[in-house]
Design a protein around this motif. Structure first.
Motif, PDB file in Angstrom:
ATOM      1  N   ALA A   1      29.907  42.726  46.755  1.00 20.93           N
ATOM      2  CA  ALA A   1      29.512  41.689  45.792  1.00 20.93           C
ATOM      3  C   ALA A   1      30.682  41.291  44.903  1.00 20.93           C
ATOM      4  CB  ALA A   1      28.350  42.191  44.941  1.00 20.93           C
ATOM      5  N   SER A   2      31.463  42.310  44.473  1.00 15.37           N
ATOM      6  CA  SER A   2      32.616  42.022  43.626  1.00 15.37           C
ATOM      7  C   SER A   2      33.656  41.197  44.377  1.00 15.37           C
ATOM      8  CB  SER A   2      33.233  43.328  43.127  1.00 15.37           C
ATOM      9  OG  SER A   2      34.360  43.083  42.321  1.00 15.37           O
ATOM     10  N   ASP A   3      33.889  41.576  45.641  1.00 13.36           N
ATOM     11  CA  ASP A   3      34.843  40.802  46.454  1.00 13.36           C
ATOM     12  C   ASP A   3      34.357  39.368  46.631  1.00 13.36           C
ATOM     13  OD1 ASP A   3      36.412  43.032  46.665  1.00 13.36           O
ATOM     14  OD2 ASP A   3      35.686  43.605  48.660  1.00 13.36           O
ATOM     15  N   ALA A   4      33.035  39.212  46.859  1.00 12.08           N
ATOM     16  CA  ALA A   4      32.482  37.866  47.030  1.00 12.08           C
ATOM     17  C   ALA A   4      32.644  37.058  45.748  1.00 12.08           C
ATOM     18  CB  ALA A   4      31.013  37.956  47.422  1.00 12.08           C
TER      19      ALA A   4
ATOM     20  N   ASN B   1      34.949  37.524  43.425  1.00  8.83           N
ATOM     21  CA  ASN B   1      36.359  37.184  43.251  1.00  8.83           C
ATOM     22  C   ASN B   1      36.776  36.045  44.183  1.00  8.83           C
ATOM     23  OD1 ASN B   1      36.641  39.154  41.308  1.00  8.83           O
ATOM     24  ND2 ASN B   1      37.366  40.708  42.738  1.00  8.83           N
ATOM     25  N   ARG B   2      36.267  36.089  45.430  1.00  8.63           N
ATOM     26  CA  ARG B   2      36.592  35.006  46.366  1.00  8.63           C
ATOM     27  C   ARG B   2      36.010  33.681  45.870  1.00  8.63           C
ATOM     28  NH1 ARG B   2      35.247  38.872  50.262  1.00  8.63           N
ATOM     29  NH2 ARG B   2      33.230  37.873  50.602  1.00  8.63           N
ATOM     30  N   PHE B   3      34.792  33.771  45.318  1.00  5.91           N
ATOM     31  CA  PHE B   3      34.155  32.562  44.784  1.00  5.91           C
ATOM     32  C   PHE B   3      34.984  31.979  43.642  1.00  5.91           C
ATOM     33  CE2 PHE B   3      31.421  30.801  41.433  1.00  5.91           C
ATOM     34  CZ  PHE B   3      30.897  29.705  42.106  1.00  5.91           C
TER      35      PHE B   3
ATOM     36  N   GLU C   1      39.824  24.840  44.208  1.00  7.71           N
ATOM     37  CA  GLU C   1      39.224  23.545  44.534  1.00  7.71           C
ATOM     38  C   GLU C   1      39.133  22.637  43.310  1.00  7.71           C
ATOM     39  OE1 GLU C   1      38.543  22.389  47.509  1.00  7.71           O
ATOM     40  OE2 GLU C   1      39.288  24.254  48.383  1.00  7.71           O
ATOM     41  N   LEU C   2      38.932  23.238  42.131  1.00  5.60           N
ATOM     42  CA  LEU C   2      38.804  22.442  40.915  1.00  5.60           C
ATOM     43  C   LEU C   2      40.146  21.961  40.388  1.00  5.60           C
ATOM     44  CD1 LEU C   2      36.052  24.358  38.914  1.00  5.60           C
ATOM     45  CD2 LEU C   2      35.843  22.133  40.002  1.00  5.60           C
ATOM     46  N   ARG C   3      41.190  22.717  40.646  1.00  8.75           N
ATOM     47  CA  ARG C   3      42.494  22.360  40.095  1.00  8.75           C
ATOM     48  C   ARG C   3      42.973  20.989  40.604  1.00  8.75           C
ATOM     49  NH1 ARG C   3      46.545  27.575  39.903  1.00  8.75           N
ATOM     50  NH2 ARG C   3      45.987  28.256  37.808  1.00  8.75           N
TER      51      ARG C   3
END
Length: 560
Positions: A205-208, A210-212, A219-221
């Protein structure tokens, strides 16, 4: 030999030895000795009497009574040359004290009464009783000895039966405890398996997450940078003339986009920090210039003439080796928070050098609303904000302090808050002071089965050691130390395969490793250092300053 004399007897032949044995038993019983002690006194006398008769002695045996002991004096002619023998040795095991003086021709024996017990009869009463005692024959005494042996055998058999019953009970208890322990172990194994599964799920969950964060941030930058670029084109020279209201609205768009871009950058850095991918790029930083730059850029944002922003760097070295961008972001967050939540008074940045730990200490104090004690640690949680009216007016994301602490840890330092509600807040940032690239320790070894804890310690010691090695258990640590002996080792006590105590024992037997200083870093409650360790540091209380102080103390001890 002192005491009241009870009776005397001459010993010249075997018949006298039997009589002496019987008399010794009667005297022992009369003064209050237990049955087993009576038999011991009688047996000791018969052993010595038998050997004296065999040596041709004409001996005199006198019994005396003291307040808490029975005394026996055996006198014989010194000319017979009687020396210590098996009989005297055996007698010595049966009484409390025995002394043989061949030159004087005397053997003295002492048998003490049970503690606190006084003779049941007076000396005169005992003498009267012994005077009426009937003479005994060898057969009579032999029969009595046989009865005593039979009684003793019966007691031994009874004790043996009781012992067997006890053994059966102990065995049954052992089997019961073994079954309970086995069942408990199965439960512990199942619990560990469940915990491992939950840990794996949490890591996933933590990896997910962090990936998110990283994906969304990237993508926002791009669109945000495009918006900011278009705004600059619209309001910059060469663009179409805009009405005042249009210019105002476009500037608002640009300001909002820049704020959002800053937030996205923080999110991306938070994801990198949690994944351990924040890599500091140290360079020589002018601390005075940095502090003054922060003062000039942040002071106008206070928007309140009743709040002053001051900096003081006079007690600190002028330069240090550190990642300037990370340090600036940390201090900007701390100062911005102070200005945001202080309505009147002062926000102050002080920089000083801790001579003990060689840490550079950045202290930001304010006279603002403060933080309630129950929220002091929660403010370091992502997106948490202390509830209150000022917090509602001063909007924020709740990422500033968590982000600052992550950056501090990446720099090998620590960030802590102290505060009293209504009386202001003090934020203390401690960073390892480095003025060049020379590390303090050549090689340091971290021995711990917790990978995350090793990573935390590695970050704490960034720049402090030239080489930091890691081992997940004692056996692996031994292999690494034999290949490259460290200057110092940080060792956990509770590890698989070979624990910390066993590791130190192996090190003490190795000619190359026995002088390597060891610091125990453990969750164990015991605070005393095991043999071979210089000190114990609790994992729950571990901070960079305490760890460096412990390492410095251990290295200094070795140098001495």
């Amino acid at each position: 030999m002192t005491g009241d004399e009870l009776i005397q007897i001459r010993v010249r032949d075997d018949q006298d030895v039997f009589a002496m044995r019987k008399l010794g038993r009667e005297v022992a019983g009369s003064v209050g000795l237990e049955t087993q002690d009576q038999i011991r006194v009688a047996t000791a006398l018969s052993e010595i009497g038998r050997e004296l008769v065999e040596a041709g002695a004409d001996a005199s045996v006198a019994f005396r009574l003291e307040r808490d002991a029975l005394l026996v004096a055996i006198d014989f002619s010194a000319k017979i040359g009687f020396r210590s023998s098996d009989g005297v040795t055996l007698a010595g095991r049966l009484v409390d004290l025995i002394e043989l003086d061949p030159a004087e021709g005397r053997i003295s024996m002492v048998k003490r009464l049970p503690q606190g017990r006084k003779p049941r009869l007076s000396a005169e009463e005992i003498r009267t009783r012994l005077a009426t005692m009937a003479p005994t024959t060898a057969l009579d005494e032999l029969r009595r000895q046989n009865r005593e042996l039979a009684d003793t055998l019966e007691e031994v058999l009874q004790l043996n039966t009781e012992l067997q019953e006890t053994n059966q009970g102990v065995l049954a208890l052992y089997n019961q405890l073994s079954e309970e322990l086995e069942e408990t172990n199965r439960g512990v194994v199942a619990l560990y398996a469940e915990l491992d599964e939950k840990s794996a799920q949490l890591r996933t969950a933590s990896d997910a997450k962090n990936r998110f964060w990283a994906t969304v941030s990237h993508e926002l930058r791009t669109p945000l940078n495009s918006i900011i670029g278009l705004v600059r084109l619209l309001v910059g020279p060469g663009g179409e003339p805009l009405a005042v209201e249009q210019l105002h609205q476009i500037n608002l768009i640009g300001s909002s986009a820049e704020t959002l871009l800053s937030l996205v950058s923080e999110l991306l850095d938070m994801a990198k920090a949690e994944a351990g991918r924040l890599d500091p790029q140290p360079s020589m930083v002018d601390l005075v210039a940095l502090a003054e730059r922060l003062r000039m850029t942040l002071h106008p944002t206070a928007g309140n003439d009743e709040v002053t922003l001051t900096v003081e760097v006079s007690q600190a070295p002028p330069e240090m080796l550190v990642d300037e961008v990370m340090l600036t972001r940390i201090l900007r967050n701390l100062l911005s928070n102070g200005l945001k939540f202080t309505e009147r008074g002062e926000v102050k940045l002080e920089v000083s050098l801790d001579a003990t730990t060689r840490d550079l200490v950045f202290t930001v104090t304010d006279t603002g609303i403060g933080v309630p004690e129950e929220h002091l640690e929660r403010v370091f949680e992502e997106f948490f904000q202390v509830p209150g009216p000022i917090q509602v007016r001063s909007k924020g994301t709740g990422l500033g302090l968590p982000y600052a602490r992550r950056l501090a840890e990446a720099l090998g330092g620590a960030l802590h808050l102290t505060s009293v509600a209504g009386s202001g807040t003090t934020a203390v940032l401690r960073l390892p002071y480095r003025h060049d690239d020379a590390p303090v320790v050549g090689r340091l070894l971290i021995v711990d089965d917790d990978e995350e804890f090793r990573a935390v310690v590695r970050r704490m010691l960034t720049g402090f050691a030239a080489h930091i090695d890691e081992a997940s258990d004692g056996l692996r640590a031994l292999e690494m130390m034999k290949e490259n002996p460290p200057d110092i080792a940080l060792v956990d006590l509770l590890m698989p395969r070979l624990d910390g105590t066993a590791l130190m024992l192996r090190m003490s037997d190795d000619e190359r490793l026995h002088r390597v200083p060891v610091i125990i870093v453990t969750v164990a409650t015991a605070r005393q250092a095991p043999e071979g360790a210089h000190m114990v540091v609790s994992k729950q209380e571990l901070r960079r300053d305490t760890l460096l102080e412990a390492i410095g103390s251990a290295l200094g001890h070795v140098d001495e």
